[in-house]
Design an enzyme around this catalytic site. Structure first.
Site, PDB file in Angstrom:
ATOM      1  N   ASP A   8     -14.631  -7.546  20.126  1.00  7.93           N
ATOM      2  CA  ASP A   8     -13.004  -6.650  20.759  1.00  7.93           C
ATOM      3  C   ASP A   8     -12.433  -7.542  19.963  1.00  7.93           C
ATOM      4  OD1 ASP A   8     -11.627  -4.069  20.233  1.00  7.93           O
ATOM      5  OD2 ASP A   8     -12.497  -3.372  22.701  1.00  7.93           O
TER       6      ASP A   8
ATOM      7  N   LYS B 276       7.237  -4.040  15.231  1.00 11.82           N
ATOM      8  CA  LYS B 276       7.873  -2.736  14.650  1.00 11.82           C
ATOM      9  C   LYS B 276       8.806  -2.211  15.604  1.00 11.82           C
ATOM     10  CE  LYS B 276       7.133  -1.696  11.366  1.00 11.82           C
ATOM     11  NZ  LYS B 276       7.832  -1.491  10.365  1.00 11.82           N
TER      12      LYS B 276
ATOM     13  N   TYR C  23       2.290  -6.537  16.508  1.00 12.81           N
ATOM     14  CA  TYR C  23       2.658  -6.223  15.315  1.00 12.81           C
ATOM     15  C   TYR C  23       3.774  -5.141  16.226  1.00 12.81           C
ATOM     16  CZ  TYR C  23       2.595  -2.341  12.040  1.00 12.81           C
ATOM     17  OH  TYR C  23       2.668  -1.486  11.539  1.00 12.81           O
TER      18      TYR C  23
ATOM     19  N   ASN D 278      -2.838   5.541   8.254  1.00 15.03           N
ATOM     20  CA  ASN D 278      -2.353   5.813   6.606  1.00 15.03           C
ATOM     21  C   ASN D 278      -3.795   5.334   6.100  1.00 15.03           C
ATOM     22  OD1 ASN D 278       0.685   6.257   5.275  1.00 15.03           O
ATOM     23  ND2 ASN D 278       0.275   6.561   7.472  1.00 15.03           N
TER      24      ASN D 278
ATOM     25  N   THR E 252       5.780   2.439  12.482  1.00 10.39           N
ATOM     26  CA  THR E 252       4.333   3.428  13.355  1.00 10.39           C
ATOM     27  C   THR E 252       4.088   3.915  14.601  1.00 10.39           C
ATOM     28  OG1 THR E 252       1.867   1.603  13.876  1.00 10.39           O
ATOM     29  CG2 THR E 252       3.853   0.484  13.523  1.00 10.39           C
ATOM     30  N   ASP E 253       3.607   4.579  14.480  1.00  6.51           N
ATOM     31  CA  ASP E 253       2.602   4.936  15.960  1.00  6.51           C
ATOM     32  C   ASP E 253       2.396   4.022  16.932  1.00  6.51           C
ATOM     33  OD1 ASP E 253       0.432   4.837  15.106  1.00  6.51           O
ATOM     34  OD2 ASP E 253      -1.049   6.240  15.826  1.00  6.51           O
ATOM     35  N   GLU E 254       2.312   2.770  16.494  1.00 10.64           N
ATOM     36  CA  GLU E 254       2.124   1.941  17.483  1.00 10.64           C
ATOM     37  C   GLU E 254       2.078   1.030  17.785  1.00 10.64           C
ATOM     38  OE1 GLU E 254      -0.771  -1.081  15.591  1.00 10.64           O
ATOM     39  OE2 GLU E 254      -0.936   0.136  13.188  1.00 10.64           O
TER      40      GLU E 254
ATOM     41  N   PHE F 226       0.678  -1.075   0.227  1.00 11.57           N
ATOM     42  CA  PHE F 226       0.140   0.178  -0.211  1.00 11.57           C
ATOM     43  C   PHE F 226       0.385   1.137  -0.543  1.00 11.57           C
ATOM     44  CE2 PHE F 226      -1.968   2.844   3.325  1.00 11.57           C
ATOM     45  CZ  PHE F 226      -3.270   3.511   2.430  1.00 11.57           C
TER      46      PHE F 226
END
Ligand code: NAD
Ligand code: TYD
Length: 355
Positions: free
Chosen positions: A291, A164, A160, A190, A134-136, A13
């Site tokens: 969830d 990262k 994930y 994004n 990433t912000d994660e 992507f």
């Protein structure tokens, strides 16, 4: 000074949007793409630029050290832009191993290969290794917490984001230990063209067009900060050309919104823009499901550092970006339809029913 790029994961992507962007800006620059073409990688994302003499796609794995060594030498690469990753949180919960392999071992393989390449060439000052993250990695915020800054301690909550975080630490360590000119950027969610239809926004667009349920995890009150992908590409360009190695930069859209409010915006846009829809209004498809385990409540990025140091800021508002995105999914059924399993309805029900 950046002249020869190796871009990993550019059939995915963000990477493919970056390849299109880069080619528009710097058509003379050779751009070599290394991509394993996993389920998330797609040659069609590079339509329009793949035939160009300066663009080459090599199918291969970033963990393949011999291949990476060969590409760095053969193409005399001075800039490595690293997007390749396993990127979907839900998949990391179901099968974390591939995330450790690609995100941690793969990043290590690239850093080590690039270090040797750079040292062999006499450590040229203009070489760059841009690691996209990433912000994660910063974990989850409460409603009143201040947005993440570059010095916010890492606290990843999913396999994930943990993978990262590990890769970010390696990129940082290669700068601290070897002086390798690494750059690290951490970006918020994004959205835009060529987004694989398993992530929130493209999944909602596709399901509205097919008349399938729109699954909202938990209470729908989780907050994400959204950035139109082209703005991210422009930020990466700015970082590549102007940031000092070793300086991390947060990138974000300053567009925080609750999932349910975002989904309602998408529904409104689709109701307005799509001439024929199986179910109208699309809000009727909204379905609350179980969830996600460890679901981060809120992400928000403080982007004052990149604004002050490099003069970058987002240029596309959330409403304008969503309109462009919905229009793109509406006009590009030929792109997304082949990506869905043939028995989408059945697959979809198995995946989400009883979640
Ligand atoms: P994506 O899943 O759409 O694309 C990943 C690409 O990497 C695919 O083309 C895939 O084929 C390739 N790939 C995967 N494993 C590989 C391997 N072992 N070797 C070579 N290629 C491999 O991901 P994306 O959403 O474009 O994200 C790109 C990068 O940006 C990732 O590093 C991700 O962590 C980061 N990021 C993403 C977002 C977001 O909102 N999507 C936000 C911030 C940061
Ligand atoms: P996603 O696009 O998977 O990105 P990330 O988890 O990396 O932020 O999900 C964005 C948000 O949307 C996240 O809070 C989970 C939620 N979500 C849903 O409510 N339903 C869905 O079907 C998906 C894919 C995500």
């Amino acid at each position: 000074m950046l002249s020869r790029l190796l871009v990993t994961g550019a059939a995915g992507f963000i990477g493919s949007n970056f390849a299109h962007y880069w080619h528009r800006q710097y058509a003379d620059t050779p751009l070599i793409i290394l991509d394993a073409l996993t389920y998330a990688g797609n040659r069609a994302n590079l339509a329009g630029i793949l035939g160009h003499p300066n663009i080459e796609l090599i199918k291969g794995n970033i963990c393949d050290r011999a291949l990476v060594d060969r590409l760095l030498t053969e193409y005399r690469i001075d800039t490595l832009v690293h997007f390749a990753a396993e990127s979907h949180v839900d998949r990391s919960i179901l099968g974390p191993e591939a995330f450790i392999q690609t995100n941690v071992v793969g990043t290590f393989t690239l850093l080590e290969a690039f270090r040797i390449h750079w040292q062999t060439q006499g450590q040229p000052g203009h070489y760059r290794f841009l690691h996209i993250s990433t912000d994660e990695v910063y974990g989850s915020l409460g409603p009143a917490d201040l947005a993440f800054r570059e010095n916010t301690p890492y606290a990843p909550n999913s396999p994930y984001s943990a993978s990262k975080a590990g890769s970010d630490h390696l990129a940082r360590a290669y700068y601290q230990t070897y002086g390798l000119p690494t750059l690290i950027t951490n970006c918020s969610n994004n959205y835009g063209p060529y987004h694989f239809p398993e992530k929130l926004i493209p999944l909602m667009c596709v399901n509205m067009l097919l008349g399938q349920p729109l699954p909202v995890y938990g209470d729908g009150q989780n907050i994400r900060d959204w950035l139109f992908v082209e703005d991210h590409c422009r930020a990466l360009d700015t970082v590549l050309h102007h940031a000092l190695p070793g300086q991390p930069y947060n990138i974000g859209g300053e567009a925080e919104i609750k999932n349910i409010d975002l989904i309602n915006m998408l529904c409104e846009l689709m109701n307005e823009l799509a001439p024929d829809l199986p179910i109208r209004p699309t809000q009727a498809l909204i379905t609350y499901v179980r969830d996600r385990p460890g679901h981060d409540r809120r992400y928000a990025m403080d982007i004052s550092k990149i604004k002050a140091d490099l003069g970058w800021q987002p240029s596309v508002s959330l409403s304008a970006g969503l309109r462009k995105t919905v229009t793109w999914y509406l006009n590009n059924r030929d792109w997304w339809l082949p990506l869905l399993p043939a028995d989408y309805q059945k697959y979809y029900q198995q995946r989400y029913t009883g979640r």
